[in-house]
Design an enzyme around this catalytic site. Structure first.
Site, mmCIF file in Angstrom:
data_model
loop_
_atom_site.group_PDB
_atom_site.id
_atom_site.type_symbol
_atom_site.label_atom_id
_atom_site.label_comp_id
_atom_site.label_asym_id
_atom_site.label_seq_id
_atom_site.Cartn_x
_atom_site.Cartn_y
_atom_site.Cartn_z
ATOM 1 N N GLU A 283 0.825 -1.202 0.000
ATOM 2 C CA GLU A 283 0.000 0.000 0.000
ATOM 3 C C GLU A 283 0.864 1.260 0.000
ATOM 4 O O GLU A 283 0.569 2.248 -0.698
ATOM 5 C CB GLU A 283 -0.933 -0.019 1.215
ATOM 6 C CG GLU A 283 -2.168 0.829 1.055
ATOM 7 C CD GLU A 283 -3.276 0.392 1.997
ATOM 8 O OE1 GLU A 283 -4.259 -0.203 1.528
ATOM 9 O OE2 GLU A 283 -3.146 0.648 3.210
ATOM 10 N N GLU A 286 2.166 1.951 -3.393
ATOM 11 C CA GLU A 286 1.135 2.628 -4.195
ATOM 12 C C GLU A 286 1.109 4.123 -3.880
ATOM 13 O O GLU A 286 1.005 4.968 -4.777
ATOM 14 C CB GLU A 286 -0.241 2.033 -3.896
ATOM 15 C CG GLU A 286 -0.542 0.701 -4.524
ATOM 16 C CD GLU A 286 -1.985 0.294 -4.289
ATOM 17 O OE1 GLU A 286 -2.892 0.825 -4.958
ATOM 18 O OE2 GLU A 286 -2.204 -0.565 -3.393
ATOM 19 N N CYS A 303 -8.102 -2.167 3.575
ATOM 20 C CA CYS A 303 -8.115 -3.329 4.472
ATOM 21 C C CYS A 303 -9.510 -3.698 4.968
ATOM 22 O O CYS A 303 -9.758 -4.849 5.326
ATOM 23 C CB CYS A 303 -7.236 -3.055 5.694
ATOM 24 S SG CYS A 303 -5.522 -2.755 5.274
ATOM 25 N N SER A 323 -6.933 1.773 -2.707
ATOM 26 C CA SER A 323 -5.765 0.915 -2.920
ATOM 27 C C SER A 323 -6.186 -0.454 -3.442
ATOM 28 O O SER A 323 -7.186 -1.026 -2.997
ATOM 29 C CB SER A 323 -5.001 0.753 -1.606
ATOM 30 O OG SER A 323 -4.060 -0.295 -1.692
ATOM 31 N N LYS A 355 -15.676 -9.591 7.469
ATOM 32 C CA LYS A 355 -14.686 -10.506 6.915
ATOM 33 C C LYS A 355 -15.341 -11.794 6.411
ATOM 34 O O LYS A 355 -14.817 -12.463 5.523
ATOM 35 C CB LYS A 355 -13.609 -10.831 7.956
ATOM 36 C CG LYS A 355 -12.632 -9.697 8.219
ATOM 37 C CD LYS A 355 -11.749 -9.412 7.010
ATOM 38 C CE LYS A 355 -10.765 -8.291 7.282
ATOM 39 N NZ LYS A 355 -9.958 -7.957 6.090
ATOM 40 N N GLU A 358 -16.237 -10.840 3.014
ATOM 41 C CA GLU A 358 -15.023 -10.769 2.196
ATOM 42 C C GLU A 358 -14.565 -12.158 1.770
ATOM 43 O O GLU A 358 -14.168 -12.377 0.614
ATOM 44 C CB GLU A 358 -13.912 -10.075 2.969
ATOM 45 C CG GLU A 358 -12.596 -9.978 2.199
ATOM 46 C CD GLU A 358 -11.485 -9.359 3.018
ATOM 47 O OE1 GLU A 358 -11.544 -8.152 3.274
ATOM 48 O OE2 GLU A 358 -10.550 -10.096 3.408
ATOM 49 N N GLU A 363 -13.826 -12.526 -6.144
ATOM 50 C CA GLU A 363 -12.511 -12.021 -6.522
ATOM 51 C C GLU A 363 -11.373 -12.714 -5.769
ATOM 52 O O GLU A 363 -10.237 -12.729 -6.229
ATOM 53 C CB GLU A 363 -12.408 -10.511 -6.272
ATOM 54 C CG GLU A 363 -13.353 -9.666 -7.099
ATOM 55 C CD GLU A 363 -14.617 -9.308 -6.335
ATOM 56 O OE1 GLU A 363 -15.236 -8.295 -6.693
ATOM 57 O OE2 GLU A 363 -14.973 -10.036 -5.384
ATOM 58 N N CYS A 509 -10.580 -1.869 14.198
ATOM 59 C CA CYS A 509 -10.863 -3.302 14.388
ATOM 60 C C CYS A 509 -11.008 -3.685 15.861
ATOM 61 O O CYS A 509 -11.700 -4.657 16.187
ATOM 62 C CB CYS A 509 -9.764 -4.140 13.747
ATOM 63 S SG CYS A 509 -9.530 -3.804 11.999
#
Length: 572
Positions: A283, A286, A303, A323, A355, A358, A363, A509
């Site tokens: 990251e 980037e 994230c 990102s 999560k 996710e 993907e 988190c």
């Protein structure tokens, strides 16, 4: 000049705009309330917090909700009279009569406000007919389970979803006895614009919204002797599991958790922090590339899966500026599979309900087969009767066991930003403790604060202008999706940032929807624990982790790195 009022015979100097309920707390007087929390606006629906106001001239008594009542000079308040106890008991009976009574099998059993207050007010029987006898489940979401039969219409979830998260996935529908919490057009929650953050479930006082559990499925996998299971542990988890077993919230119990997971039956146990170091590197690279051209839009972190879903739903035009680096969970899973462990079933223990969503995204090719939240792993530890407070600590598997303090602070709001800026300093040749201190003291650290006066979380957007070895950076740290919407609005109006960290859950988190319930003071202790543990680690910046070089060697070239560690959402 100080002004006073009286609560239960105690003379109290009052603070303007602070309600009676909060003043009572300061006097160690506990007034029951089902629909109030200081980080949300005042709703005043449950009426459990009724107090008596005594007119000193006439002796006349009036009732009002202490959550919405502001004190006045010489006001006399009584909070615990026979009449009030009778009112509260009657309110409880009415609430329970409209509440599914499957307490023994409820996710909130022994952690339910109705149970707690029913015990305090000695509710032994209900005089009213039971109007909601059976569960009415919506299990369409991979993150959240909804049971409207348990709902007491306190509105906490609605205010959280609308005020703090700006998602608006749920609201009140219908009127009178037909009123309920519903999604737009009353679709199943899995088909709504819910982002899976789980903050609604974390604030629900009665289990009407809860985490959708994968404990049964994972337990069946563990019982299959023909399968091998590996699991990774996120940074914020290690400071919350211990709370359930009487350990101080700021204590790092990672070694105990590793040992417990092996007793549960996991074949291999790893630390997500290793992958967090790689996330930092990717990251930050980037960011450095973008700084060459200084585009109008900043680079946003990637994230947080609830933030990604939020951008997709509400700000698709922002997605090109997010990102492409995968989350630490996905980087670890992709690297694990690349290393040849394709036959292992790999999962993760996360503080985050999103999560789960996710892990199912196409993907990511389902590299992560299951996600258990902190609450779920606590349940599994308890089921096996493991003495978590006394279990000897163990290390993760040696394969990839190293990480840095930069990775550990991912667990709290501002941590990703700080970690990336540390790496940026290393690239600029200025990586040292003195320059780290410039970042630390810039104001990007710290959880938002609760403001009981306004009924809101404040300071959810932290901004700073930094000079890192001659490179000027304007950065923002955002937690809570309503704050993300605000920062996007400010950027559209012309305010410039180079780098913006966004975490959906207020505080990051450590305050995730999958963490055990806690008040704000306890969450701050967990955050304190992360920084204390990070300060004790010898490696401070992600490039210092020797596994970074090992993983890059494993990938072989930049093209393979990008394939495994970056993502273009939507399959593009």
């Amino acid at each position: 000049m100080a002004e006073y009022f009286t609560i239960d015979g105690i003379s109290v100097e009052f603070e303007k705009d602070l309600n009676v309920l909060e003043h009572a707390k300061r006097c160690n007087i506990d007034i029951p309330a089902c629909c109030y929390t200081p980080e949300l606006s005042i709703y005043g629906a449950c009426r459990m917090c009724l107090v008596e106001i005594v007119d000193q001239r006439s002796g006349r008594i009036t009732l009002d909700s202490s959550c919405s009542l502001l004190p006045k000079p010489e006001m006399v308040i009584r909070t615990n009279t026979k009449q009030l106890r009778m009112y509260r008991k009657n309110i409880l009976e009415l609430l329970i009569a409209n509440h599914c009574q499957d307490c023994n099998t409820c996710d909130s059993n022994l952690d339910c406000k109705l149970q707690t207050y029913a015990n305090i007010y000695n509710v032994k029987g209900i005089r009213y007919p039971q109007l909601s006898p059976k569960p009415k489940l919506d299990t369409s979401s991979p993150c959240i389970r909804k049971d409207i039969a348990k709902c007491i219409l306190c509105g906490l979830c609605v205010r959280m979803c609308n005020e703090v998260q700006n998602v608006g996935a749920i609201d009140f529908a219908h009127r009178g006895i037909e009123m309920r919490i519903a999604t737009v057009n009353e679709k199943p929650i899995g088909q709504s614009n819910c982002v899976g953050c789980g903050q609604c479930a974390s604030i629900c006082p009665v289990g009407a919204l809860s985490i959708k559990s994968d404990v049964k499925n994972v337990s069946e996998l563990l019982a299959d002797q023909n399968k091998k299971l590996s699991v990774q542990i996120a940074p914020a988890v290690r400071f919350a599991v211990g709370n359930a077993f009487g350990i101080a919230p700021e204590e790092n119990t990672f070694g105990r958790l590793v040992a417990a997971l092996r007793l549960i039956g996991f074949d291999e146990v790893y630390d997500t922090n290793t992958a967090a170091d790689m996330t930092v590197v990717q990251e930050a690279e980037e960011l450095l590339e973008r700084l060459k051209t200084k585009p109008a839009w900043p680079l946003f972190t990637s994230c947080c899966p609830a933030w990604i879903r939020y951008v997709e739903n509400q700000f698709p035009e922002v997605m090109p500026h997010v990102s492409t680096t995968k989350s630490p969970m996905q980087i670890y899973a992709a690297t694990y599979k690349k290393a040849g462990d394709v036959n292992h079933i790999h999962g993760a223990i996360m503080p985050c309900t999103a999560k789960k969503l996710e892990g199912l995204r196409h993907e990511f090719h389902k590299n992560t087969s299951f996600v258990l939240t902190t609450q779920e792993i606590i349940q599994m530890i308890k089921e096996l009767g493991i003495d978590y407070a006394s279990i000897p600590c163990e290390e993760v598997d040696n394969k990839w066991g190293q990480s840095t303090s930069a990775a550990l602070i991912f667990g709290v709001s501002g941590g990703v930003m700080e970690a990336a800026l540390r790496y940026t300093l290393s690239v600029l040749g200025q990586s040292n403790e003195e320059n780290y201190r410039v970042i630390t003291e810039s104001g990007i650290r710290g959880l938002p604060k609760t403001d009981a006066k306004a009924g809101a979380l404040i300071d959810g957007i932290k901004t700073a202008k930094l000079n890192l070895a001659g490179t000027e950076l304007s950065v923002a740290v955002v937690s809570g999706l309503a704050n993300a919407a605000e920062i996007i609005g400010r950027i559209k109006e012309g305010e410039h940032f180079d780098f913006v960290e966004v975490m959906a859950c207020p505080g990051g988190c450590i305050c995730g929807g999958g963490q055990p319930g806690a008040d704000w003071a306890l969450k701050e202790k967990r955050a304190e624990g992360i920084y204390l543990a990070a300060d004790a680690m010898p490696l401070k910046s992600s490039e210092q982790n020797p596994i970074i070089k090992e993983w890059r060697t494993l990938m072989g070239d930049k093209k393979t790195e990008h394939e495994h560690w970056h993502i273009h959402y939507g399959g593009k």
